[in-house]
Design an enzyme around this catalytic site. Sequence first.
Site, mmCIF file in Angstrom:
data_model
loop_
_atom_site.group_PDB
_atom_site.id
_atom_site.type_symbol
_atom_site.label_atom_id
_atom_site.label_comp_id
_atom_site.label_asym_id
_atom_site.label_seq_id
_atom_site.Cartn_x
_atom_site.Cartn_y
_atom_site.Cartn_z
ATOM 1 N N TYR A 150 0.822 -1.226 0.000
ATOM 2 C CA TYR A 150 0.000 0.000 0.000
ATOM 3 C C TYR A 150 0.849 1.266 0.000
ATOM 4 O O TYR A 150 0.333 2.353 -0.226
ATOM 5 C CB TYR A 150 -0.920 0.027 1.237
ATOM 6 N N LYS A 198 4.091 -15.413 2.118
ATOM 7 C CA LYS A 198 4.077 -16.130 0.835
ATOM 8 C C LYS A 198 5.543 -16.293 0.437
ATOM 9 O O LYS A 198 6.000 -15.844 -0.619
ATOM 10 C CB LYS A 198 3.253 -15.328 -0.187
ATOM 11 N N ASP A 230 -2.208 -18.444 1.454
ATOM 12 C CA ASP A 230 -3.348 -19.137 0.834
ATOM 13 C C ASP A 230 -3.864 -20.242 1.763
ATOM 14 O O ASP A 230 -5.071 -20.417 1.943
ATOM 15 C CB ASP A 230 -2.993 -19.679 -0.566
ATOM 16 N N ASP A 254 -5.083 -7.231 5.827
ATOM 17 C CA ASP A 254 -6.322 -6.559 5.431
ATOM 18 C C ASP A 254 -7.335 -7.602 4.934
ATOM 19 O O ASP A 254 -8.486 -7.652 5.383
ATOM 20 C CB ASP A 254 -5.974 -5.543 4.321
ATOM 21 N N ASP A 258 -10.976 -9.400 7.056
ATOM 22 C CA ASP A 258 -12.358 -9.344 6.543
ATOM 23 C C ASP A 258 -12.900 -10.770 6.441
ATOM 24 O O ASP A 258 -14.049 -11.039 6.790
ATOM 25 C CB ASP A 258 -12.415 -8.694 5.153
HETATM 26 C C1 LIG Z 1 -9.104 1.226 2.335
HETATM 27 C C2 LIG Z 1 -7.848 0.481 2.685
HETATM 28 C C3 LIG Z 1 -6.633 1.321 2.460
HETATM 29 C C4 LIG Z 1 -7.841 0.054 4.112
HETATM 30 C C5 LIG Z 1 -8.603 -1.136 4.517
HETATM 31 O O1 LIG Z 1 -9.283 -1.841 3.819
HETATM 32 C C6 LIG Z 1 -8.474 -1.453 5.925
HETATM 33 O O2 LIG Z 1 -7.729 -0.797 6.638
HETATM 34 O O3 LIG Z 1 -9.109 -2.424 6.363
HETATM 35 MG MG LIG Z 2 -9.912 -3.668 4.886
#
Ligand SMILES: CC(C)CC(=O)C(=O)O
Ligand SMILES: [Mg+2]
Length: 367
Positions: A150, A198, A230, A254, A258
Site C-alpha cells: 500500500y 508467501k 493461501d 487486510d 475481513d
Molecule cells: C481502504 C484500505 C486502504 C484500508 C482497509 O481496507 C483497511 O484498513 O481495512
Molecule cells: Mg480492509
Amino acid sequence: MKLNKDKKMNFKLAVLAGDGIGPEIMAQALKVVQAVCTRFGHEFSCEEALVGACAIDAVGDPYPKETHHTCLNADAVLFGALGSPKYDNNPNAKVRPEQGLLKMRKSLGLYANLRPVSVFEGMEHHSPLKEERVRGADFMCVRELTSGLYFGKPQGRSEDGNTAYDTCIYTREEIERILKLAFELAQSRRKKLTVVDKANVLATSRLWRQVAQEMEPRYADVETEYMFVDNAAMKLIQNPTHFDVLVTENLFGDILTDEASVVSGSLGLLPSASIGVHTSLFEPIHGSYPQAAGKNIANPLAMILSTAMLFEYALDAPEEGRCIREAVQASLEAKVVTEDLAEGTPAYSTSDVGDWVARWIAKKEER
Ligand SMILES: CC(C)CC(=O)C(=O)O
Ligand SMILES: [Mg+2]
Ligand SMILES: NC(=O)C1=CN([C@@H]2O[C@H](COP(=O)(O)OP(=O)(O)OC[C@H]3O[C@@H](n4cnc5c(N)ncnc54)[C@H](O)[C@@H]3O)[C@@H](O)[C@H]2O)C=CC1
C-alpha cells in the site's frame, strides 16, 4: 491525559467520523464513551476533524494538516471509516479518500493494527460456519499497517496507460518491530504465534520469515509456526480455534481479517486498535458501507467495541473496556441487533443499538 486526586481521568479524543456510515456509528460510540465516563467518574472532551471524501470536498485534501494536529493534540483518536463511490468509480480521480487513510496511518506512526476476532458467548449461531467449528475461537491478528504494497514506490501506470505497477517493500527494521510486538502479545496470551507469508514466491515474505526465524530463540516459550497465506485463508474458516496470535504484512492482514469476520458472524462486529509511535487510533475494520449511509441500519458494534480497545490500550482502563464488552454481549443476548445479525427477529436501528448499549452501561449497578 489529566488525572484528578481520585485518579479519575480527564481525556481528550480526536473524533474523525469520516464518510458513509462513519458519522452514524461514531455517534453511537460517543454515547457509549459518555455512559462509561459517567459510570466510572471520568470526563472527556472531543475535537472533531475531517478525513476522507468529506475532507476532499471541504478543503481538497483527504488528510488536512489541521486533522493531523488534532490527532497529535489528543490522548487518542477515534476513527469511523472513509471512502465513497464517487471516487471508487472514478479510476482517474486525482485525489482519493484512501490516500488520506494511508497518510494518517503513516504520519501518526501507526505501524501495528490489532484486530481481535472472537465469538461472543452463546452467539455461535451468528456465524454461517458450523457452530462447533467456531465455538471458542479467539485470536488476535496483528497486521503491519504502514508499509508493504500500500505504500511502496513506484506505483502507477506506463505512459500509454496499459501497464500498471505497485511495489512491495519491507525493511528489516519494519519487520522486526511488528514481530516483536506479536511475539510479546503471544507471550501474554496462549503462547502460539502463526507467521503468515508467501515466502515460496515473494522476496519480502522471505525476509519476513528469515527475521522471524532469527527472533524465535528469544521467545522460546512461544510455539511459532509459519503458514503460507493461501493456506491461512483456508484454515481461518476451516479451523479458527487453531489460531492464537497471527502476524502478517499489510495486504494479507487486510484481506484475512475481513475473511475472519465470518467467524464472528458479521463484519460489523470486528474492532481494531492501531498503535505505534505518536498516538493510538481506534476504528472498526470495515469500510464506509456506502449502501447503508444515512439509513440508520449499519451495525455500530465494531465501532463501539473499538472504544473498549481505546479504554484498554490508550487509557489503561481495563475495567471500563470490560464493561463495554459486557454491554455488547448483553445486547446480543437480548437480540437487540441490526439487520446483519437479525435472523428471524426484528432488526433494530443503528441508533437503537447504541442507545441500548449506553443505557445498559448506565444502569449496570442496578442489576
Ligand atoms: C481502504 C484500505 C486502504 C484500508 C482497509 O481496507 C483497511 O484498513 O481495512
Ligand atoms: Mg480492509
Ligand atoms: N478503514 C476504512 O476506512 C476502510 C474504507 N474502505 C472503503 O469503504 C468503501 C466501501 O468498501 P467495501 O468494500 O464495500 O467495504 P465495507 O467494509 O464498507 O462493506 C463491505 C460489506 O460489509 C458489510 N458491512 C460493513 N460494515 C458493516 C456494518 N457496520 N454493519 C453491517 N454490515 C457491514 C456490508 O455487507 C457491506 O456491503 C470503499 O470506498 C472502501 O475504499 C474499505 C475498508 C476500510
